[in-house]
Scaffold this motif. Structure first.
Motif, PDB file in Angstrom:
ATOM      1  N   VAL A  77     -15.633 118.468 -30.240  1.00 29.98           N
ATOM      2  CA  VAL A  77     -16.610 117.633 -31.183  1.00 29.98           C
ATOM      3  C   VAL A  77     -16.556 118.633 -32.732  1.00 29.98           C
ATOM      4  CG1 VAL A  77     -18.491 119.277 -30.578  1.00 29.98           C
ATOM      5  CG2 VAL A  77     -18.839 116.782 -31.778  1.00 29.98           C
ATOM      6  N   GLU A  78     -15.879 119.760 -32.507  1.00 25.59           N
ATOM      7  CA  GLU A  78     -15.522 120.521 -33.596  1.00 25.59           C
ATOM      8  C   GLU A  78     -14.567 119.813 -34.391  1.00 25.59           C
ATOM      9  OE1 GLU A  78     -15.209 124.466 -32.239  1.00 25.59           O
ATOM     10  OE2 GLU A  78     -17.442 124.886 -32.284  1.00 25.59           O
ATOM     11  N   LYS A  79     -13.495 119.362 -33.477  1.00 30.66           N
ATOM     12  CA  LYS A  79     -12.224 118.741 -34.194  1.00 30.66           C
ATOM     13  C   LYS A  79     -12.709 117.195 -34.844  1.00 30.66           C
ATOM     14  CE  LYS A  79      -7.762 116.989 -33.328  1.00 30.66           C
ATOM     15  NZ  LYS A  79      -6.590 117.310 -32.377  1.00 30.66           N
ATOM     16  N   ILE A  80     -13.755 116.508 -34.113  1.00 32.10           N
ATOM     17  CA  ILE A  80     -14.322 115.552 -34.981  1.00 32.10           C
ATOM     18  C   ILE A  80     -15.034 115.794 -36.407  1.00 32.10           C
ATOM     19  CG2 ILE A  80     -16.155 113.519 -34.758  1.00 32.10           C
ATOM     20  CD1 ILE A  80     -15.801 113.769 -31.544  1.00 32.10           C
ATOM     21  N   ALA A  81     -15.640 116.757 -36.287  1.00 34.64           N
ATOM     22  CA  ALA A  81     -16.438 117.380 -37.579  1.00 34.64           C
ATOM     23  C   ALA A  81     -15.480 117.566 -38.564  1.00 34.64           C
ATOM     24  CB  ALA A  81     -17.565 118.305 -37.164  1.00 34.64           C
ATOM     25  N   SER A  82     -14.205 118.258 -38.187  1.00 37.69           N
ATOM     26  CA  SER A  82     -13.521 118.840 -39.095  1.00 37.69           C
ATOM     27  C   SER A  82     -12.980 117.721 -39.875  1.00 37.69           C
ATOM     28  CB  SER A  82     -12.332 119.695 -38.481  1.00 37.69           C
ATOM     29  OG  SER A  82     -11.583 118.973 -37.647  1.00 37.69           O
ATOM     30  N   ASN A  83     -12.472 116.421 -39.449  1.00 34.46           N
ATOM     31  CA  ASN A  83     -11.874 115.378 -39.718  1.00 34.46           C
ATOM     32  C   ASN A  83     -12.653 113.999 -39.507  1.00 34.46           C
ATOM     33  OD1 ASN A  83     -10.382 113.494 -41.131  1.00 34.46           O
ATOM     34  ND2 ASN A  83      -8.436 114.392 -40.626  1.00 34.46           N
ATOM     35  N   TYR A  84     -13.650 113.878 -40.008  1.00 35.54           N
ATOM     36  CA  TYR A  84     -14.426 112.901 -39.377  1.00 35.54           C
ATOM     37  C   TYR A  84     -13.937 111.594 -39.523  1.00 35.54           C
ATOM     38  CZ  TYR A  84     -18.377 109.542 -38.168  1.00 35.54           C
ATOM     39  OH  TYR A  84     -19.017 108.453 -37.823  1.00 35.54           O
ATOM     40  N   GLU A  85     -13.403 111.163 -40.491  1.00 37.57           N
ATOM     41  CA  GLU A  85     -12.827 109.773 -40.805  1.00 37.57           C
ATOM     42  C   GLU A  85     -11.669 109.616 -39.707  1.00 37.57           C
ATOM     43  OE1 GLU A  85     -15.426 108.048 -42.701  1.00 37.57           O
ATOM     44  OE2 GLU A  85     -13.306 106.854 -42.239  1.00 37.57           O
ATOM     45  N   ARG A  86     -10.862 110.476 -39.599  1.00 37.92           N
ATOM     46  CA  ARG A  86      -9.849 110.409 -38.664  1.00 37.92           C
ATOM     47  C   ARG A  86     -10.212 110.372 -37.231  1.00 37.92           C
ATOM     48  NH1 ARG A  86      -4.472 110.017 -38.029  1.00 37.92           N
ATOM     49  NH2 ARG A  86      -3.474 111.201 -36.268  1.00 37.92           N
ATOM     50  N   HIS A  87     -11.137 111.195 -36.664  1.00 39.23           N
ATOM     51  CA  HIS A  87     -11.629 111.152 -35.663  1.00 39.23           C
ATOM     52  C   HIS A  87     -13.065 110.777 -35.174  1.00 39.23           C
ATOM     53  CE1 HIS A  87      -8.221 113.682 -34.785  1.00 39.23           C
ATOM     54  NE2 HIS A  87      -8.543 114.619 -35.496  1.00 39.23           N
ATOM     55  N   LYS A  88     -13.254 109.740 -36.003  1.00 36.53           N
ATOM     56  CA  LYS A  88     -14.786 109.031 -35.884  1.00 36.53           C
ATOM     57  C   LYS A  88     -14.733 108.082 -34.534  1.00 36.53           C
ATOM     58  CE  LYS A  88     -13.813 105.295 -38.982  1.00 36.53           C
ATOM     59  NZ  LYS A  88     -14.185 104.727 -40.069  1.00 36.53           N
ATOM     60  N   TYR A  89     -13.650 107.790 -34.000  1.00 41.42           N
ATOM     61  CA  TYR A  89     -13.501 106.939 -32.750  1.00 41.42           C
ATOM     62  C   TYR A  89     -14.015 107.537 -31.544  1.00 41.42           C
ATOM     63  CZ  TYR A  89     -10.990 104.764 -36.431  1.00 41.42           C
ATOM     64  OH  TYR A  89     -10.511 104.267 -37.701  1.00 41.42           O
ATOM     65  N   ASN A  90     -14.286 108.806 -31.487  1.00 42.67           N
ATOM     66  CA  ASN A  90     -14.713 109.328 -30.256  1.00 42.67           C
ATOM     67  C   ASN A  90     -16.125 109.435 -30.360  1.00 42.67           C
ATOM     68  OD1 ASN A  90     -11.782 110.569 -29.321  1.00 42.67           O
ATOM     69  ND2 ASN A  90     -12.043 110.622 -31.547  1.00 42.67           N
ATOM     70  N   PHE A  91     -16.648 109.054 -28.910  1.00 41.97           N
ATOM     71  CA  PHE A  91     -18.000 109.432 -28.538  1.00 41.97           C
ATOM     72  C   PHE A  91     -18.123 109.911 -27.332  1.00 41.97           C
ATOM     73  CE2 PHE A  91     -20.592 107.005 -31.744  1.00 41.97           C
ATOM     74  CZ  PHE A  91     -19.608 106.515 -32.392  1.00 41.97           C
ATOM     75  N   ARG A  92     -19.084 110.704 -26.941  1.00 46.03           N
ATOM     76  CA  ARG A  92     -19.057 111.442 -25.741  1.00 46.03           C
ATOM     77  C   ARG A  92     -20.290 110.581 -24.687  1.00 46.03           C
ATOM     78  NH1 ARG A  92     -17.578 117.201 -24.957  1.00 46.03           N
ATOM     79  NH2 ARG A  92     -18.260 117.778 -27.184  1.00 46.03           N
ATOM     80  N   SER A  93     -20.237 110.603 -23.564  1.00 45.98           N
ATOM     81  CA  SER A  93     -21.230 110.050 -22.843  1.00 45.98           C
ATOM     82  C   SER A  93     -21.657 111.007 -21.737  1.00 45.98           C
ATOM     83  CB  SER A  93     -20.589 108.806 -21.984  1.00 45.98           C
ATOM     84  OG  SER A  93     -19.309 109.168 -21.175  1.00 45.98           O
ATOM     85  N   ILE A  94     -21.424 112.390 -22.150  1.00 44.91           N
ATOM     86  CA  ILE A  94     -21.813 113.450 -21.456  1.00 44.91           C
ATOM     87  C   ILE A  94     -22.308 114.459 -22.327  1.00 44.91           C
ATOM     88  CG2 ILE A  94     -19.359 114.186 -21.472  1.00 44.91           C
ATOM     89  CD1 ILE A  94     -20.112 115.610 -18.684  1.00 44.91           C
ATOM     90  N   GLY A  95     -23.190 115.382 -21.800  1.00 44.04           N
ATOM     91  CA  GLY A  95     -23.728 116.415 -22.890  1.00 44.04           C
ATOM     92  C   GLY A  95     -22.596 117.291 -23.063  1.00 44.04           C
ATOM     93  N   ASN A  96     -22.622 118.180 -24.160  1.00 48.58           N
ATOM     94  CA  ASN A  96     -21.386 119.222 -24.305  1.00 48.58           C
ATOM     95  C   ASN A  96     -22.003 120.529 -23.770  1.00 48.58           C
ATOM     96  OD1 ASN A  96     -22.994 120.866 -26.331  1.00 48.58           O
ATOM     97  ND2 ASN A  96     -22.559 119.154 -27.998  1.00 48.58           N
ATOM     98  N   MET A  97     -21.310 121.345 -23.605  1.00 47.99           N
ATOM     99  CA  MET A  97     -21.337 122.612 -23.058  1.00 47.99           C
ATOM    100  C   MET A  97     -22.441 123.592 -23.589  1.00 47.99           C
ATOM    101  SD  MET A  97     -20.750 123.750 -20.004  1.00 47.99           S
ATOM    102  CE  MET A  97     -19.176 123.062 -19.513  1.00 47.99           C
TER     103      MET A  97
END
Lengths: 289, 462
Positions: free
Chosen positions: B170-190
């Motif tokens: 999720v840090e990778k998503i945050a670092s480049n949101y426009e590129r990685h906005k396609y990722n969602f999680r269906s589980i909690g993070n650690m």
């Protein structure tokens, strides 16, 4: 605070197990001059045989152990006669064929038995107190059986005709032929004996942790490390190397860092080989005590 | 819809795409800020379309919508196997419903991550490029998923990271949101799991007598969010003393030295957060009957076959999970369990199953609501929606791009009372056997456990 007694007990226990894991590998190399890359698979075979006998069919874990030893011994014999003997002069072929045999055996478990984790009942459940420290009976069994089997191996190679023949072959096959040793039979016995050791160790490993169809890889690497560290073909060297690795690993986990556990064997190997490239006691099958 | 070059698909635009875009655009405007409607259909679809939108029921009639599954060793590993089965069950339920997904059937295309970053990336490329799936579901190790994110980004394929809790993802998503906005999680993070674990420890410490806790955390990247912060949290919240806290190697085959240290330090609990070495640790704890309880975020103990695999020797072991055989965290959980048992002959406790199942339903609901499979239409909808069809928690929302964990599930239970009301995540405990069958109880929080805590002391410590 470091508890010396606990470290001692843990070190002895794990070292005994490592010695049993590696000894079969040493025997094959000592006599045949080849690495049996099916060794890990034979360990797994021991574990799975015991699993069937003692877990699936609910029989005694001792029966499981005996069954595992018998089965792996037979498989070791078949492996030698049908796969190894025809190509035993070709070291590369032996390596490849034992590797393939090992894959087939393990993948066979995964396909026809299970890919999930297996476990077997402890051989000796319960615990006792030694010097104020609780020690599992299973741990004691590992140590005692390791000592008994190593002693038995020593007696075999030093005091029996078969053992002397094995030593003679490890020194010189030509010389052994000249004195009338039936090499084929001796090699067959060696492979069977090595496989039985592997089966025994496999049962103990599985009861100690758990087992899986591909459980043989890590012990194979460990065996290789121990054998090279101890000196190729030296039983004494393998036993001492196993104890060296076991104790250093235990001390590392207990005192230094539990993150470094996995790197201990290979690190030791590098250090020893830099100082003594032939290993601690490198030569053929050698039981000098 | 046209896509970027590189790892790309055919860039043609057809009538179906135009129609969907028009509907999706209207739907997105209409549902901005909308809240959930009553659940309907297969267990866990939940919302129907938002107010002010009309999506034709037969919009995708005759079509097949493809879901790409990326499971961790589904042939070898219960976590992977049950994740695949959970997704397959959800797909089957939708295909058997009266109208499918706006008239379309779903098709699940399965691949294995092989728990290998390279294989994960390659298989993801196959699914996205060759198979042109409409959505991805799965992923396990964070290191692998981060590589999967590249073909996902290049093909602009929506993806539900449903089997892994890695925070670096999720840090990778945050670092480049426009590129990685396609990722969602269906589980909690650690990090969220760690906070839940802290809530549980605070809940249970007094009643279980945990005054001194040893914390062992496996040396994997995914557990970086647990190791030190958990220890700090235990101390800061005054839960217990922590005389020992260690990261452990994945190569440990002998846990005796570590257990000896915990025993020497008079620890009442070993809090073990483990993946690869979990079976060995659990077995050796159980066979040696150590004078301390044992539990944590223990991945392998979440699997339904754990009890047998470890040799039935670990009664009292507890672990955080996403669901359980008997959890009452949502009504949909028990419905799903019944259907799973009907389909596969057993109930599951594998977290990955619940999350993969939820991911399918999550996506289907969004597709039905927007009338589109285009991520550009779905993403805004997903960010704004409150979904009440999840089997994990009563309502499910996602963090937006400005949050610390963009596109992760909004899941915070800052205090025990909230956690008890939320009922998520549950904590399960293996409590021996009943009538010859392994007994896994949901022990906390109260909502999931049926109104009261059910934790029990390890049998040999009673």
């Amino acid at each position: 605070m470091v508890n010396i007694t606990n470290i001692l007990i843990s070190g002895i226990a794990i070292s005994s197990l490592y010695a049993l894991v590696a000894i079969g590998f040493t025997l094959i190399f000592g006599v045949g001059g080849v690495f049996n890359l099916a060794h890990g698979a034979l360990l797994a075979l021991g574990g799975f045989t015991s699993y069937f006998i003692s877990f699936r069919y609910g029989l005694s874990p001792i029966l499981g152990l005996v069954g595992a030893v018998v089965v792996t011994g037979l498989v070791g014999g078949v492996l030698y006669l049908q796969v190894i003997e025809p190509v035993e002069d070709n070291t590369v072929a032996v390596l490849i064929l034992t590797l393939l045999a090992g894959f087939l055996i393990q993948f066979g478990f995964g396909i026809f038995v299970t890919k999930q984790t297996i476990s077997i009942p402890q051989i000796a459940p319960g615990s006792v107190s030694i010097a104020g420290t609780g020690v599992q009976n299973n741990t004691i069994f590992v140590f005692v059986s390791s000592v008994v089997l190593m002693a038995g191996l020593f007696v075999l190679v030093e005091r029996t005709d078969i053992g002397k023949a094995i030593i003679a072959m490890s020194m010189s096959e030509k010389g052994a032929s000249l004195v009338g040793i039936d090499q084929r039979r001796m090699k067959l016995y060696t492979w069977m004996l090595a496989a039985m050791f592997a089966g025994f160790a496999g049962v103990l490993l599985t009861s100690y942790q758990t087992g899986q169809w591909n459980m043989g890889l890590q012990p194979l690497l460990l065996s290789f490390t121990i054998v090279v560290l101890g000196g190729l073909g030296s039983i004494k060297g393998s036993i001492i190397a196993a104890y060296l690795i076991g104790f250093v690993e235990t001390i590392t986990t207990s005192v230094v860092s539990s993150q470094l556990t996995g790197v201990v064997p290979l690190s030791l190997l590098i250090v020893i080989l830099l100082v003594r490239p032939q290993g601690l006691f490198g030569r053929g099958v050698d039981t000098d005590v | 819809m046209p896509r970027d070059s590189g790892d790309t698909r055919d860039g043609t635009v057809d009538r179906r795409d135009l129609l969907r875009s028009a509907i999706a655009g209207a739907t997105t405007v209409g549902i901005a800020g909308c809240r959930s409607l009553d659940a309907a259909g297969p267990a866990g679809t939940g919302n129907e379309t938002g107010p002010g939108t009309e999506v034709p029921n037969d919009l995708f009639k005759g079509e097949t919508l493809k879901i790409g599954g990326m499971w961790p060793l589904p042939d070898d590993y219960t976590i992977g196997r049950d994740a695949q089965r959970g997704a397959a069950l959800a797909v089957k339920e939708h295909n058997q419903s009266s109208n499918g997904v706006l008239g379309a059937d779903l098709k699940l295309l399965n691949r294995s991550t092989d728990i290998s970053p390279a294989a994960s990336r390659q298989n993801t490329r196959e699914l996205c490029l060759d198979e042109e799936v409409d959505v991805l579901n799965g992923g396990f190790l964070g290191q692998s998923y981060k590589l999967m994110m590249e073909p996902i980004a290049s093909t602009q394929t929506l993806s539900y990271f449903s089997c892994g809790a890695s925070v670096p993802v999720v840090e990778k998503i945050a670092s480049n949101y426009e590129r990685h906005k396609y990722n969602f999680r269906s589980i909690g993070n650690m990090a969220q799991a760690r906070d839940a674990e802290l809530n549980f420890l605070e809940t249970a410490a007094d009643r279980m007598g945990w005054d001194r806790i040893a914390v062992f955390t496996e040396n994997l990247e995914v557990y970086d969010a647990v190791a030190d912060p958990l220890v700090q949290g235990i101390r800061d919240r005054g839960i217990a003393e922590v005389p020992i806290a260690k990261r452990t190697s994945q190569s440990i085959i002998d846990w005796k030295p570590l257990f000896d240290q915990a025993e020497e330090a008079n620890c009442d609990l070993v809090c073990a957060n483990l993946v690869l070495t979990g079976m060995t640790a659990a077995r050796q704890w159980g066979t040696s009957e150590r004078p301390f309880d044992f539990g944590g975020i223990h991945l392998l103990a979440m699997a339904p076959d754990f009890w047998e695999a470890v040799g039935r020797v670990s009664p009292g072991l507890w672990t955080l999970n996403m669901g359980a055989f008997d959890s009452q965290q949502t009504p949909q959980m028990s419905t799903m369990q019944d259907r799973f048992k009907q389909e596969y002959g057993y109930k599951t406790s594998a977290y990955s199953c619940f999350c993969a199942y939820d991911a399918v339903n999550n996506w289907v609901e969004a597709v039905k609501a927007t009338g589109s499979t285009d991520p550009e239409d779905l993403i805004p909808y997903l960010k704004q929606r409150t979904w009440n069809g999840s089997i994990l928690k009563p309502t499910l929302e996602y963090y937006d791009e400005d949050a610390q964990y963009p596109h992760d599930i909004k899941w915070s239970a800052p205090d025990i009372e909230t956690w008890n009301e939320l009922g998520f995540p549950p904590v399960i405990q293996w409590q021996g056997e009943k009538n010859g069958e392994a007994r896994m109880e949901t022990i906390a929080p109260k909502r999931a456990a049926g109104g009261e805590y059910k934790i029990k002391k390890t049998p040999w410590l009673r």
